[in-house]
Design a protein around this motif. Structure first.
Motif, PDB file in Angstrom:
ATOM      1  N   LYS A   1       1.056  -1.120   0.200  1.00  0.00           N
ATOM      2  CA  LYS A   1      -0.024   0.010  -0.082  1.00  0.00           C
ATOM      3  C   LYS A   1       0.827   1.250  -0.073  1.00  0.00           C
ATOM      4  CE  LYS A   1      -3.907   2.221   0.486  1.00  0.00           C
ATOM      5  NZ  LYS A   1      -3.461   3.626   0.143  1.00  0.00           N
ATOM      6  N   ALA A   2       1.962   1.257   0.837  1.00  0.00           N
ATOM      7  CA  ALA A   2       2.833   2.294   0.852  1.00  0.00           C
ATOM      8  C   ALA A   2       3.415   2.556  -0.265  1.00  0.00           C
ATOM      9  CB  ALA A   2       3.902   2.161   1.817  1.00  0.00           C
ATOM     10  N   CYS A   3       3.524   1.464  -1.118  1.00  0.00           N
ATOM     11  CA  CYS A   3       4.380   1.707  -2.432  1.00  0.00           C
ATOM     12  C   CYS A   3       3.484   2.049  -3.481  1.00  0.00           C
ATOM     13  CB  CYS A   3       4.916   0.401  -2.859  1.00  0.00           C
ATOM     14  SG  CYS A   3       5.683   0.161  -4.477  1.00  0.00           S
ATOM     15  N   ALA A   4       2.161   1.656  -3.513  1.00  0.00           N
ATOM     16  CA  ALA A   4       1.281   2.318  -4.380  1.00  0.00           C
ATOM     17  C   ALA A   4       0.983   3.861  -4.187  1.00  0.00           C
ATOM     18  CB  ALA A   4      -0.063   1.597  -4.168  1.00  0.00           C
ATOM     19  N   ASP A   5       1.015   4.150  -2.883  1.00  0.00           N
ATOM     20  CA  ASP A   5       0.796   5.568  -2.541  1.00  0.00           C
ATOM     21  C   ASP A   5       1.736   6.369  -3.113  1.00  0.00           C
ATOM     22  OD1 ASP A   5      -1.850   4.804  -1.581  1.00  0.00           O
ATOM     23  OD2 ASP A   5      -0.816   5.027   0.748  1.00  0.00           O
ATOM     24  N   ALA A   6       3.333   5.848  -2.989  1.00  0.00           N
ATOM     25  CA  ALA A   6       4.335   6.634  -3.353  1.00  0.00           C
ATOM     26  C   ALA A   6       4.386   6.800  -4.656  1.00  0.00           C
ATOM     27  CB  ALA A   6       5.580   5.984  -2.670  1.00  0.00           C
ATOM     28  N   ILE A   7       4.132   5.863  -5.408  1.00  0.00           N
ATOM     29  CA  ILE A   7       4.322   5.935  -6.976  1.00  0.00           C
ATOM     30  C   ILE A   7       3.297   6.500  -7.715  1.00  0.00           C
ATOM     31  CG2 ILE A   7       5.987   4.061  -7.022  1.00  0.00           C
ATOM     32  CD1 ILE A   7       3.712   2.270  -8.156  1.00  0.00           C
ATOM     33  N   GLU A   8       1.966   6.937  -6.899  1.00  0.00           N
ATOM     34  CA  GLU A   8       0.714   7.096  -7.461  1.00  0.00           C
ATOM     35  C   GLU A   8       0.940   8.299  -8.619  1.00  0.00           C
ATOM     36  OE1 GLU A   8      -3.044   8.207  -8.327  1.00  0.00           O
ATOM     37  OE2 GLU A   8      -1.782   9.753  -7.338  1.00  0.00           O
ATOM     38  N   PRO A   9       1.818   9.435  -8.511  1.00  0.00           N
ATOM     39  CA  PRO A   9       1.684  10.476  -9.407  1.00  0.00           C
ATOM     40  C   PRO A   9       2.213  10.179 -10.818  1.00  0.00           C
ATOM     41  CG  PRO A   9       2.862  10.945  -7.274  1.00  0.00           C
ATOM     42  CD  PRO A   9       2.567   9.820  -7.095  1.00  0.00           C
ATOM     43  N   ALA A  10       3.011   9.067 -10.838  1.00  0.00           N
ATOM     44  CA  ALA A  10       3.745   8.532 -12.155  1.00  0.00           C
ATOM     45  C   ALA A  10       2.580   8.240 -13.032  1.00  0.00           C
ATOM     46  CB  ALA A  10       4.756   7.447 -11.904  1.00  0.00           C
ATOM     47  N   LEU A  11       2.765   8.486 -14.413  1.00  0.00           N
ATOM     48  CA  LEU A  11       2.001   7.901 -15.473  1.00  0.00           C
ATOM     49  C   LEU A  11       2.250   6.426 -15.547  1.00  0.00           C
ATOM     50  CD1 LEU A  11      -0.103   9.338 -17.167  1.00  0.00           C
ATOM     51  CD2 LEU A  11       1.900   9.653 -19.026  1.00  0.00           C
ATOM     52  N   ASN A  12       3.405   6.089 -15.465  1.00  0.00           N
ATOM     53  CA  ASN A  12       3.573   4.819 -15.800  1.00  0.00           C
ATOM     54  C   ASN A  12       4.220   4.167 -14.694  1.00  0.00           C
ATOM     55  OD1 ASN A  12       2.797   4.844 -18.427  1.00  0.00           O
ATOM     56  ND2 ASN A  12       4.620   5.682 -18.872  1.00  0.00           N
ATOM     57  N   LYS A  13       3.557   3.412 -13.866  1.00  0.00           N
ATOM     58  CA  LYS A  13       4.069   3.070 -12.423  1.00  0.00           C
ATOM     59  C   LYS A  13       4.133   1.365 -12.167  1.00  0.00           C
ATOM     60  CE  LYS A  13      -0.288   4.803 -11.051  1.00  0.00           C
ATOM     61  NZ  LYS A  13      -0.495   6.049 -11.541  1.00  0.00           N
ATOM     62  N   ARG A  14       4.960   1.076 -11.402  1.00  0.00           N
ATOM     63  CA  ARG A  14       5.127  -0.386 -11.270  1.00  0.00           C
ATOM     64  C   ARG A  14       5.370  -0.841  -9.592  1.00  0.00           C
ATOM     65  NH1 ARG A  14       9.466  -3.788 -14.306  1.00  0.00           N
ATOM     66  NH2 ARG A  14       8.046  -3.352 -15.972  1.00  0.00           N
TER      67      ARG A  14
END
Ligand code: KIV
Ligand code: ZN
Length: 540
Positions: A88-101
């Motif tokens: 969950k922390a990872c998903a929140d952190a990368i959230e602003p990126a257009l392409n995220k993993r």
């Protein structure tokens, strides 16, 4: 066969696994500068960090996602252990990126299961689909790694990989976590995974490896021949222990020996299409930036980016190269961006000329940073006749290190000589801008400076490394100093360049002190070493 993107994807983990190198910790601005350069280099994926580790790590991944993860930029990836909180922390952190993993992992070797996770194979087989499925519910692009795959039972690996793909993993990563395998073994493991995992064609096969036996790059190149299409690597090969597979060696291996590798991609041997999307001319600059900011000095004989990589010492070699470069050179230095452009700027040059050269070098500075870079340039031009690109890079990378400073060096002055006791007078400002001055003696001028700085800072530390090298040739060259301090078994590096090595040493020492103090205030957990048990219980 696993999915084939038709070329090799470069997954850069300098900011995650590379930053796990002892003493290589980076602040947010430094991470951002490296991420921006990695984007210019043309990597496909940037693993920006481990967001659950600490607030600082979360913020850095988040900023990189926001500022580097747009448009046609690289995929921004975060690491997460196989637990809901990490994911969950990872998903929140990368959230602003257009392409995220999201890159999630769990160990699969019996030795890790027994001694680290204290879990049975059955338990791991329950965790994998659940956590990959959870990650998939948050983002479209999920990578799953079987930590210590190199020492795992292949039959167990096949089962775990099949479960991960069924749960939605788009990429399956096979790490040789302890750098144990040999090239033929690693290549064979990749072939066997391709053969024995029924749904492997739904995912891209990736490899990750450490250099404990010096085999990481060779292992990867063998894996490519067996169908691996993503390589996880770091700039200058930095990383845990002996480091990770070096990005520049992999990219140039695939570039220089393209005709050898082409057939493994179903291409004609002489096909000119590059095997990676990396802009090789950016390699040298990226290497220097990472070295300057992490304080991890590149060994002179390091392939591709070492200071001697393109130097010919023996007369026979020099003669051959002058007659025809190909006699002793397989890589043209310009292909990796190694040029010795002296800018035709001197102390009378204006701001716009300096800005133009910095832009050509890939540094797009805002007004404030440009002003500072220009004033440092002027200062240097007063002391040094020819200013090279390397000098400019040294100026700019030092500026990036400034934020989060607790101490600032205001003055350093030394007296020394063959009949004098080396004495240093130093003024240091603390975070409230309060100046304090002290004088100290030492065995030499640098020792005296460090001793004075230690008395003012009052921060416990042990100096364990001091190295100086010149940025360019000539008597007026800038000296680059790297200092490593140790506290409670942890290492902290500082780096600085100046025409005066004593001033560079003082700045490098203050820089290392600032990192040490920042780390004391921001305790991170280690993704691979921290016990997982409680987290897992809460996670499932
Ligand atoms: O070395 C390793 O196994 C790793 C994983 C987390 C991918 O770094
Ligand atoms: Zn690793």
């Amino acid at each position: 066969m696993a999915k084939d993107p038709g070329r090799v994807l470069i997954f850069d983990t300098t900011l995650r696994d590379g930053e796990q190198s002892p003493g290589a910790s980076l602040n947010l601005e430094e991470k951002l500068a490296i991420a921006q350069q990695l984007a210019r280099l043309g990597v496909d994926v940037i693993e920006a960090g481990f967001p659950f580790a600490s607030q600082g790590d979360f913020a850095a991944v988040n900023r990189i996602a926001e500022q580097v993860g747009g448009g046609k930029g690289p995929i921004i990836c975060g690491l997460a252990r196989a637990s809901t909180k990490d994911i969950k922390a990872c998903a929140d952190a990368i959230e602003p990126a257009l392409n995220k993993r999201i890159h999630t992992f769990i160990a699969t070797s019996d030795i890790h299961l027994k001694h680290k996770l204290r879990k049975s194979r059955k338990e791991v087989m329950a965790i994998v689909p659940e956590m990959v499925g959870y990650a998939k519910s948050l983002v479209e692009d999920v990578e799953f790694s079987c930590e210590d795959a190199g020492r795992s039972d292949p039959e167990f690996l096949y089962e775990v990989i099949e479960l991960a793909i069924n749960a939605g993993a788009n990429t399956i990563n096979i790490p040789d976590t302890v750098g144990y395998t040999t090239p033929s073994e690693f290549g064979e493991l990749i072939s066997k995974i391709n053969k024995n995992v029924p749904n492997i064609n739904e995912a891209i096969l990736s490899v990750h490896g450490h250099n404990d036996l010096g085999l990481a790059v060779a292992n990867f190149l063998e894996a490519v021949k067996s169908g691996a299409r993503q390589l996880e690597c770091t700039v200058n090969g930095i990383g845990e222990r002996a480091g990770n597979a070096a990005l520049e060696e992999l990219v140039m291996g695939l570039h220089v020996r393209r005709s050898y590798f082409n057939p493994f991609f179903g291409r004609e041997a002489e096909s000119p299409t590059p095997l990676t999307a990396v802009r090789t001319e950016e390699i040298t600059k990226t290497s220097r930036l990472v070295s300057n900011l992490t304080g991890m000095v590149v060994q002179p004989n390091k392939a591709i980016v070492g200071a001697n990589a393109f130097a010919h010492e023996s007369g026979i070699h020099q003669d051959g190269v002058l007659k025809n470069r190909l006699t002793y050179e397989i890589v043209d230095a310009q292909t990796v961006g190694l040029t010795d452009n002296r800018i035709s700027l001197g102390k009378l040059s204006g701001r716009s000329a300096v800005r133009a050269r910095l832009e050509e070098l890939g540094y797009d500075l805002n007004r404030e940073d440009l002003n500072e870079a220009f004033s440092r340039f002027k200062d240097l031009a007063d002391r040094k006749r020819d200013i090279t690109d390397r000098d400019l890079e040294a100026i700019v990378s030092e500026q990036v290190q400034q934020p989060e400073s607790r101490f600032q060096l205001r003055l350093v002055q030394v007296s020394c000589g063959n009949s004098l006791k080396p004495t240093a007078t130093v003024t240091l400002a603390d975070q409230n801008g309060q100046d304090r001055t002290i004088a100290a003696v030492g065995t030499g001028p640098v020792d005296a400076v460090c001793s004075a700085l230690n008395s003012l800072a009052e921060v416990e530390n042990e100096l364990i490394e001091f190295s100086v090298k010149s940025v360019t040739e000539g008597i007026d060259a800038m000296g680059e100093v790297t200092i490593r301090l140790r506290k409670n078994g942890k290492l902290f590096s500082g780096h600085s360049a100046d025409t005066d090595v004593v001033v560079a040493a003082a700045n490098a020492f203050v820089n290392a002190l600032n990192r040490l103090v920042a780390a004391d205030q921001n305790t991170s957990i280690h993704p691979q070493k921290d016990p997982l048990s409680t987290n897992f219980k809460e996670g499932i």
